[in-house]
Scaffold this active site. Structure first.
Site, PDB file in Angstrom:
ATOM      1  N   HIS A 238       3.803  -1.140  59.888  1.00  0.00           N
ATOM      2  CA  HIS A 238       5.137  -1.311  60.755  1.00  0.00           C
ATOM      3  C   HIS A 238       5.052  -0.647  62.130  1.00  0.00           C
ATOM      4  CE1 HIS A 238       6.983  -3.279  57.130  1.00  0.00           C
ATOM      5  NE2 HIS A 238       6.665  -2.262  56.627  1.00  0.00           N
TER       6      HIS A 238
HETATM    7  O1  RIB Z   1      11.082  -1.281  57.547  1.00  0.00           O
HETATM    8  C1  RIB Z   1      10.028  -0.511  57.770  1.00  0.00           C
HETATM    9  C2  RIB Z   1      10.406   0.606  58.744  1.00  0.00           C
HETATM   10  O2  RIB Z   1      11.387   1.530  57.637  1.00  0.00           O
HETATM   11  C3  RIB Z   1       9.283   1.533  59.144  1.00  0.00           C
HETATM   12  O3  RIB Z   1       9.707   2.212  60.035  1.00  0.00           O
HETATM   13  C4  RIB Z   1       9.116   2.519  57.837  1.00  0.00           C
HETATM   14  O4  RIB Z   1       8.779   3.576  58.033  1.00  0.00           O
HETATM   15  C5  RIB Z   1      10.656   2.721  57.466  1.00  0.00           C
HETATM   16  O5  RIB Z   1      11.332   3.756  58.735  1.00  0.00           O
END
Ligand code: RIB
Ligand code: CA
Length: 309
Positions: A238
Site C-alpha cells: 500500500h
Molecule cells: O489500509 C492500509 C493502510 O493502513 C496502510 O497504510 C497500512 O500501513 C495501514 O496504515
C-alpha cells in the site's frame, strides 16, 4: 534537485518499505523528517518502529517526531492482527537507541512548511490523517505551502477493515474530511490501486537476493503469515505506492474526482465516496489513482532498494 518531502506514518510493514524506498533515493527525495501517528499500532510503537527503520537504512540523521495518540473524535482502533504486536512482525529489527526529536509531529509539520522554500514541500501521509488535520487546523497558513499531499487511504470499491472503509480513513474519518476539504492538491492511493501492488514470489526472491540487512528485513516482512478476509492473498505494498508515484508517476493512471468522506459512526464510517464518473458535478478535490504497472513497480523498487545497507 531532490524533492523535499515529509513522511507521516504508522509503521507497519508497508510503511517500513515505503520509508526504505524513500531513503534509498536521496538524489530524488529529500526526506525532511518523519512524523508518526497511532494507526497500525499505538504511537509509542510506531515511533519506535520509525527509529528502527532509519537505523536499518543507516539514516540516524532523519528526525522522527512523535504525533497523535489517537483519532480526533473516535477511540483508537489498531491492526495488530495484521502487522503483529509490535507492528513490524517479520522484520526482526533491534530497538533504536535514538530518541524521537523534540516537538509534536503536527508542530514539526507546521515548522517545516513555514520554513520551506517558495515551492513548498510534499506531504506523504501513510497512516490515519490525524497529524495532518491537526497541523491544518492549528496553522491554516501552511496550506499554500503544501505542494502536494500524496496519501495512502480510501477505496474506490470494497474497504479492508470494514466492507465500506479502508483502515487509515476508517480510524480517523474526521481528520480525512479536514484534509480532503483543505484545498491542497491531493493524490489519493486507495485500495483500488494498492491491491494491485502485491509482490509475486519472483519479486520477493529478487529482493531477498540483494543480500543486505534491509533486504532481509523486507523479505521477512513480505513473507510473514497473513490473515484472510483482507482482499488479497499476499501483503499489498500500500504505502510504497505513495513513494513510487513520486519517483515513477508514469507507472500509474488516475483521474481528478470529488471525494467525500463519511464521518458518522455506523457501517459506512470512513467510506470514501469517489465520484469517478462525476455524477454529482462537484469540484474535484483529489487525483484518484486507479491502476499501477505492478511488475515495473517491483522491478524499479528492487533496483532502488539495492542501494541500501
Ligand atoms: O489500509 C492500509 C493502510 O493502513 C496502510 O497504510 C497500512 O500501513 C495501514 O496504515
Ligand atoms: Ca500505513
Amino acid at each position: 534537485m531532490a524533492e523535499p518531502i515529509i513522511i507521516d506514518t504508522d509503521p507497519g510493514q508497508d510503511d517500513a518499505v515505503a520509508i526504505l524506498l524513500a531513503l534509498s533515493v536521496p538524489d530524488r527525495l529529500d526526506l525532511q523528517c518523519i512524523t508518526t501517528v497511532a494507526g497500525n499500532v499505538p504511537v509509542g510503537l510506531t515511533t519506535a518502529n520509525a527509529l528502527r527503520i532509519c537505523d536499518l537504512a543507516g539514516r540516524a540523521d532523519v528526525a522522527v517526531h512523535r504525533g497523535a495518540e489517537g483519532p480526533l473524535v473516535y477511540p483508537l482502533e489498531t491492526a495488530e492482527f495484521v502487522c503483529g504486536p509490535d507492528g513490524l512482525a517479520g522484520a526482526d529489527l533491534p530497538l533504536s537507541r535514538r530518541e524521537p526529536a523534540p516537538g509534536h509531529a503536527a508542530l514539526a509539520i507546521i515548522a517545516a512548511l513555514r520554513s520551506a522554500p517558495g515551492s513548498g514541500l510534499i506531504l506523504c501521509p501513510l497512516g490515519p490523517l490525524t497529524n495532518i488535520a491537526l497541523a491544518i487546523r492549528l496553522a491554516p497558513d501552511i496550506v499554500p505551502k503544501i505542494r502536494h499531499i500524496v496519501l495512502m487511504g480510501g477505496a474506490i470499491a470494497l474497504g479492508n477493515i470494514t466492507p465500506a472503509a479502508e483502515f487509515n480513513v476508517y480510524v480517523d474519518p474526521h481528520a480525512a474530511a479536514i484534509v480532503f476539504g483543505c484545498g491542497a492538491p491531493i493524490v489519493m492511493m486507495g485500495l483500488g490501486v494498492t491491491h494491485q501492488a502485491v509482490a509475486t514470489l519472483d519479486d520477493v526472491q529478487a529482493i531477498a537476493a540483494l543480500g543486505s540487512a534491509s533486504a532481509r528485513a523486507i523479505y521477512g516482512m513480505l513473507t510473514r503469515p497473513r490473515p484472510g478476509g483482507l482482499g488479497t492473498a499476499g501483503h499489498p505494498m500500500h504505502d510504497p505506492c505513495v513513494i513510487a508515484w513520486l519517483l515513477w508517476p508514469e507507472l500509474f493512471t488516475g483521474r481528478s474526482c470529488h471525494v467525500e468522506i463519511e464521518t458518522a459512526a455506523g457501517p459506512l464510517r470512513g467510506r470514501t465516496t469517489i465520484d469517478w464518473n462525476n455524477r454529482l458535478q462537484r469540484a474535484p478535490n483529489a487525483f484518484v489513482i486507479d491502476t499501477v504497472d505492478a511488475a515495473a513497480l517491483f522491478r524499479r523498487m528492487t533496483v532502488a532498494l539495492a542501494r541500501l545497507p
